[in-house]
Design an enzyme around this catalytic site. Structure first.
Site, PDB file in Angstrom:
ATOM      1  N   ASP A 158      49.576  50.087 -42.299  1.00 10.49           N
ATOM      2  CA  ASP A 158      48.157  50.074 -41.943  1.00 10.49           C
ATOM      3  C   ASP A 158      47.780  48.811 -41.174  1.00 10.49           C
ATOM      4  O   ASP A 158      46.670  48.717 -40.651  1.00 10.49           O
ATOM      5  CB  ASP A 158      47.288  50.126 -43.216  1.00 10.49           C
ATOM      6  CG  ASP A 158      47.453  51.435 -43.962  1.00 10.49           C
ATOM      7  OD1 ASP A 158      47.281  52.492 -43.341  1.00 10.49           O
ATOM      8  OD2 ASP A 158      47.750  51.393 -45.166  1.00 10.49           O
ATOM      9  N   ASP A 159      48.662  47.838 -41.142  1.00 10.30           N
ATOM     10  CA  ASP A 159      48.339  46.530 -40.580  1.00 10.30           C
ATOM     11  C   ASP A 159      48.173  46.614 -39.058  1.00 10.30           C
ATOM     12  O   ASP A 159      49.067  47.075 -38.342  1.00 10.30           O
ATOM     13  CB  ASP A 159      49.462  45.554 -40.932  1.00 10.30           C
ATOM     14  CG  ASP A 159      49.139  44.126 -40.557  1.00 10.30           C
ATOM     15  OD1 ASP A 159      48.686  43.384 -41.438  1.00 10.30           O
ATOM     16  OD2 ASP A 159      49.331  43.749 -39.389  1.00 10.30           O
TER      17      ASP A 159
END
Length: 204
Positions: A158-159
């Site tokens: 998700d980064d």
């Protein structure tokens, strides 16, 4: 980290020409875990930095630490005893204050495990346990796994920095989705933590 970084760098460099060039340009992985930090402290620190640039996170955390005894991180009891306005003056949003207070209470209730317990838990088991807390998402627990527990195979899919780094590394028109990032990252196992470290450093 239990696995030597050079093995990870060598695997990544062997994947294709893009990775080889990037690993050569950046050089050896210099990831610096903080294994002295227990899960409670690691989570509070991660929340302070959530959705902020490093300098802003540094400033907020610095103001929080200044409220307490120099040289030590405030314990859960201290966080819970601190006035809302004081925490707000550090730069925390109301929602982050609620999250930090929730982490403190969950630590006292043994939902947030101590360091030894966390070390013995599988990655996904710890993630599932901690994302039950308000405001604690998967990314926050992944930072704990990387920096405090020194897990070698964590990919924060998700980064933004990981996904944008991969987009730039490969010259793509748009970032891969979370699902695509997870699938792409399978080729980097068992060194996905080091792959993330390199992706954070792809030049703009």
């Amino acid at each position: 980290m239990p696995v030597p970084y050079h093995d990870a760098s060598a695997l990544l460099a062997s994947l294709d020409e893009d990775w080889r060039r990037h690993v050569e340009t950046i050089g050896p992985c210099l990831l610096q875990p903080k294994p002295a930090r227990d899960p409670y402290e690691a989570l509070v620190r991660a929340i302070a930095y959530q959705q902020l640039h490093a300098k802003a996170g540094d400033a907020i955390l610095g103001r929080l630490l200044a409220l307490f005894t120099p040289g030590s991180f405030p314990r859960p009891e201290q966080i819970l005893a601190t006035d809302f306005a004081q925490l707000r003056s550090c730069g925390f949003s109301a929602s982050k204050i609620a999250t930090i207070q929730g982490i403190a209470q969950a630590t006292l209730d043994a939902i947030v495990p101590d360091y030894a317990t966390a070390r013995a838990m599988e990655d996904e088991a710890l993630i599932e346990r901690l994302i039950s807390l308000r405001g604690v998402g998967r990314w926050t627990v992944e930072m704990l796994l990387i920096y405090s527990l020194e897990r070698p195979d964590i990919l924060p899919a998700d980064d933004f920095g990981v996904r944008e780094g991969y987009r730039r590394l490969k010259g793509l028109a748009q970032q891969p989705s979370r699902k695509q990032m997870v699938e792409i990252g399978l080729a980097w196992s068992p060194y996905r933590t080091v792959a993330a470290w390199y992706l954070w450093r792809v030049p703009k």
